[in-house]
Scaffold this active site. Structure first.
Site, PDB file in Angstrom:
ATOM      1  CG  HIS A  94      -2.157  -0.377 -53.932  1.00  0.00           C
ATOM      2  ND1 HIS A  94      -2.739   0.962 -54.168  1.00  0.00           N
ATOM      3  CD2 HIS A  94      -3.234  -0.904 -53.159  1.00  0.00           C
ATOM      4  CE1 HIS A  94      -3.902   0.985 -53.676  1.00  0.00           C
ATOM      5  NE2 HIS A  94      -4.355  -0.108 -52.852  1.00  0.00           N
ATOM      6  CB  CYS A 145      -8.768  -0.120 -49.299  1.00  0.00           C
ATOM      7  SG  CYS A 145      -7.122  -0.651 -49.168  1.00  0.00           S
TER       8      CYS A 145
END
Length: 676
Positions: A67, A192
């Site tokens: 991603h 993250c």
């Protein structure tokens, strides 16, 4: 929904997209670009591979979720592949057969990010994974994904949805403990780097682990789709806190005094039960590590527990924080100094201050407008460059003790400059200042004095401590070491200088912008002095070697294109400019896809370049800019010869290494051709 994030043309079932993760990401990126959801498959692929280089996106259970955020993405989108041949994405239990490429624009709206986050959360549910593996058509996949993201579109999620169990406080379970016992509660932060997938998967994994343990886990997700912050009451009632993050925790001081378990975000996905158990153990241990009111990392015992960051990792993070904040001062100041030399000549170094103070645009010096502007640019650059050591020390202290550490850290850096301890003094002083501020922050004080601690007490006494230590104990020894190192560098000649060039070249090409690369670069810029020939040679070796990896990969993709994928060949075209600009990170996509062949080859080229620069006696008075600061290079012919030699060596080595591999490169997959 009106604008679905996935459609049937973005799905490949039981496909063979290549044997490496770069091949799979490339094929899915081409599907998104072919569907008009991204302007460039190459840019999207590179962004995803850059994210892969930070941490692997493979998860237990045969899942991978590469991603990224990218300006090439037009709208939040998903591409999915169920692989006939599994591919390794770095999961601890083996390769993946289910791959979602999650692509988000740089400025994606919050509601769109919630849809992507809802999908990430669904991937921790076994029944959802089973349905993905048994689906017969792409339309079934679209329907499955739609079912898991529809709740995220509702303005108020149902009380029992997984999203609400994480983002809102989960009510304590009635049977989680006997009625006579207060239910145990843990609070957690997950985050993250991109805040799209791992953040929310970790949150749901911890909540599920809490339910299995019979306790309540409340999680604040600091991700792209926003979060509901934990309330002060929820934090006060918590027995312990878990920080599962790959980035800094926002509002860390809210958890002051709580026993803490700390790790990267992936551990919360892979080992949530272990983390919950460790948090419960910490809650019962009076000597457990706790969160300080003004620190990012603190210890209540000499050694960190198994769930916290190791001291080696923590020290590396602290030092890299200081270096990362220092580099803008170096780049801005150094380039302005170089422009000053270009306009006013190298003699401007000795006269700039006098010219700036005694002249103006209406009263120009003897050299005219060019000399005056050169003096102004040189003086601005010199002032910016003078913050190098204070900024390094200040932000090292900041990484240890947060904002209260800034003033003591900058003070330590200023003292290091004053006593002549230089870069080494800044490193040591910043560490002392940070830990002094951290120690003071942990002292017990009356309630009325707590407001004064971060503003007055901590900066005052931490500055006093580090100042006295630097002046009385460490300043002169560190200055002597710095002076000795300077004299040693000045005395290097012949074989010794060439050996230093080889070492610097290897370091610059080892991790392409990582800690080792930054250490070599920081060593060069910290000692940069236009009146010190040895420091100018070191700067030339570091910059030339750092330019080699992108240029070598660009050359290799040009000479032997069949050894590289389509995206790598496109990457190679961009790498020409990146390498010429001294941006070593231009080789990261190649290294991420094939590290065992690319990195050693680049190190070989960098070592050759570093050695030749030292052998030719080439100098460089600008810390950045690549070929665009050629005017600051002393011995431009030697610089170009060394750069060309290293580039050719690197390209030859990587080409030879790729020819030896047994599996052929997948240049065009059926899915990629269909998308095109």
């Amino acid at each position: 929904m009106s604008d679905p994030i996935i459609t049937s043309d973005l799905i490949a079932l039981d496909a063979d997209l290549g044997g490496e993760k770069a091949d799979v990401i490339e094929a899915l990126a081409q599907r998104l670009a072919g569907a008009g959801r991204a302007t460039s498959a190459v840019a999207l692929r590179d962004a995803a591979l850059t994210r892969e280089s930070q941490s692997a996106t493979g998860l237990p259970g045969g899942i991978a979720i590469p991603h990224c955020r990218s300006g090439a993405v037009k709208k939040p989108s998903l591409a999915f592949a169920r692989l006939g041949r599994k591919v390794d994405f770095g999961a601890p239990d083996g390769p993946a057969d289910l791959v979602f490429l999650i692509a988000a624009p740089d400025g994606a709206a919050a509601e769109h990010m919630k849809l992507l986050s809802a999908l990430a959360r669904a991937l921790v549910r076994p029944e959802f994974l089973d349905a993905l593996r048994s689906a017969a058509t792409p339309d079934e996949i679209v329907e499955l994904v739609g079912e898991v993201i529809e709740p995220a579109q509702a303005p108020v999620p149902a009380a029992d949805t997984p999203a609400n169990a994480v983002s809102e406080p989960a009510a304590p379970q009635a049977d989680s403990a006997p009625e006579s016992t207060t239910p145990r509660t843990i609070v957690a932060i997950t985050a993250c780097p991109t805040g799209i997938a791992h953040t929310y998967m970790a949150a749901d994994s911890l909540v599920a682990a809490g339910k299995r343990a019979g306790i309540t886990v409340r999680v604040e997700t600091q991700g792209s789709s926003g979060s509901t912050p934990l309330s002060a009451a929820e934090i006060d009632l918590a027995d312990a806190v878990i920080f599962a993050t790959d980035v800094g925790v926002k509002g860390r001081e809210r958890f002051a005094g709580k026993p803490v378990i700390e790790s990267g975000v992936k551990r919360a996905i892979n080992e949530p039960d272990a983390m919950v158990a460790e948090a419960l153990e910490a809650a019962n241990d009076p000597g457990a590590r706790v969160v300080s009111g003004a620190a990012k990392a603190e210890t209540g015992s000499a050694a960190p527990d198994s769930g916290s960051l190791g001291w080696g990792t923590r020290l590396r993070q602290i030092l890299l924080t200081g270096v990362s904040y220092m580099i803008p001062f170096v780049a801005a100041g150094g380039l302005l100094i170089a422009l000053g030399f270009l306009l006013g000549g190298y003699e401007i170094a000795g006269t700039a201050k006098t010219i700036v103070l005694d002249n103006s645009l209406t009263d120009l010096p003897a050299g005219g407008l060019a000399t005056y502007l050169g003096a102004v640019l040189f003086q601005i650059g010199s002032l910016a460059f003078s913050f190098l050591v204070p900024a390094l020390a200040g932000y090292i202290a900041y990484a240890i003790a947060d904002r209260p550490g800034l003033a003591p850290g900058f003070t330590a850096g200023a003292v290091a400059v004053f006593v002549g301890a230089g870069f080494l003094g800044g490193l040591v002083g910043g560490l002392i200042a940070g830990f002094a501020a951290l120690w003071i922050a942990k002292l017990g004080v009356p309630q009325w004095a707590r407001g004064l601690m971060p503003v007055v007490v901590i900066p005052l006494f931490a500055s006093l401590i580090v100042g006295v230590i630097m002046f009385v104990l460490l300043g002169k020894p560190l200055a002597a070491i710095t002076s000795g190192l300077t004299h040693w560098l000045n005395s290097l000649s012949g074989t010794s200088a060439i050996l230093l060039g080889i070492i610097l070249g290897l370091m610059m090409c080892f991790d392409l912008g990582g800690p080792v690369n930054k250490a070599a670069y920081s060593f060069a810029v910290a000692g940069l002095n236009v009146n010190d020939t040895a420091s100018l040679k070191i700067m030339a070796a570091v910059m030339a070697a750092g330019m080699v990896p992108p240029l070598a990969m660009a050359l290799a993709t040009t000479l032997r294109p069949k050894l590289f994928t389509t995206a790598e060949r496109e990457n190679g075209k961009a790498a020409w400019l990146l390498g010429a600009s001294f941006i070593s990170e231009g080789a990261i996509p190649f290294a991420a896809a094939d590290p065992l062949r690319v990195i050693p080859s680049m190190m070989a080229g960098g070592a050759v370049t570093g050695a030749l620069v030292m052998a030719f006696g080439t100098t460089l008075s600008a810390p950045h800019g690549g070929i665009f600061v050629f005017f600051a290079v002393g011995g431009i012919a030697g610089f170009l010869i060394a750069l060309a030699a290293g580039t050719v060596i690197g390209a030859v080595c990587v080409t030879a290494a790729k020819q030896l591999r047994k599996t052929p490169v997948t240049t065009e997959t059926p899915a990629a051709l269909a998308a095109a």
